[in-house]
Design an enzyme around this catalytic site. Structure first.
Site, mmCIF file in Angstrom:
data_model
loop_
_atom_site.group_PDB
_atom_site.id
_atom_site.type_symbol
_atom_site.label_atom_id
_atom_site.label_comp_id
_atom_site.label_asym_id
_atom_site.label_seq_id
_atom_site.Cartn_x
_atom_site.Cartn_y
_atom_site.Cartn_z
ATOM 1 C CE LYS A 135 -2.854 2.403 3.035
ATOM 2 N NZ LYS A 135 -3.176 2.143 4.398
ATOM 3 C CG ASP A 153 -8.452 3.689 2.324
ATOM 4 O OD1 ASP A 153 -8.703 3.448 1.587
ATOM 5 O OD2 ASP A 153 -7.537 5.300 2.761
#
Ligand code: SF4
Length: 225
Positions: A135, A153
């Site tokens: 991420k 997210d």
């Protein structure tokens, strides 16, 4: 396991996702023209550090710490030139400061040894850095203008599920589903659009479907008709 929103996408019949994705992106882009990363940075190194610090805390919190931090630490070497306890104190307010200090120092060491002190922009290089998960790597690569994936997210997960763009729970699988439907040229801005729409309209507990610009394209809409 976080709450799933997959089942909500059965409330209303809508067109296939490949037909809906263009108007979804265009309308969200018009609605949230200011959607961009909320972290404050002025160069790739500051970006990388900010994203690493943002784990398990808010961007607002990170932005409070980084002005003084970036004034003091300007190059990768600077993070290694002080005792680790000093760096821990300087990032204390972002939480998990011991873990983060170790990760930052490990990453700075690798930048110096393997990348001439520069932040790489290739995803495969970024994920090799200590403490840089996929991420984080995706966020950094996208901000540097080289999006090679789609950031997932908590907001991106929830909205992708509600919009029926994925039926998966695992972030890596959600990213793969999004990559199949979102045009590559939109990979960098797509997460920002979902994040801002999630914060402003599509709340986790109480989505404001009556004020939503993509209501007619959303299979989870709570409006009748
Ligand atoms: S706020 Fe919009 S995107 Fe969220 S569930 Fe309602 S109609 Fe769907």
């Amino acid at each position: 396991m976080p709450r799933s929103y997959v089942a909500e996408a059965r409330r209303k019949k809508v067109a296939p996702k490949k037909e809906r994705i263009r108007p979804v992106i265009d309308r969200l882009a018009a609605e949230h023209a200011d959607a961009k990363i909320a972290l404050t940075y002025s160069n790739p190194l500051e970006l990388l550090i900010s994203v690493m610090l943002s784990a398990q805390t808010t961007d607002v919190n990170v932005n409070k710490v980084t002005p003084a931090l970036f004034e003091k630490y300007r190059r990768p070497e600077d993070y290694l030139a002080v005792p680790v306890e000093e760096l821990e104190r300087d990032i204390y307010a972002t939480g998990f400061f011991r873990q983060k200090a170790r990760a930052i120092r490990g990453t700075m060491q690798m930048l110096i040894e393997d990348f001439d002190g520069e932040v790489p922009s290739r995803l495969e290089d970024l994920v090799k850095l200590r403490g840089v998960a996929r991420k984080t790597a995706n966020v950094v690569a996208a901000e540097l203008g080289h999006a090679q994936g789609i950031v997932v997210d908590t907001h991106v997960r929830r909205l992708s599920q509600r919009l029926g763009l994925t039926r998966n729970e695992d972030p890596v699988k959600i990213e793969r589903d999004l990559q199949r439907v979102v045009p590559r040229s939109d990979w960098a801005r797509f997460p920002h659009l979902l994040i801002w729409h999630g914060r402003r309209v599509c709340d986790a507990r109480r989505p404001r479907c009556e004020d939503c610009v993509i209501e007619d394209l959303c299979p989870s809409s709570r409006l009748r008709g």
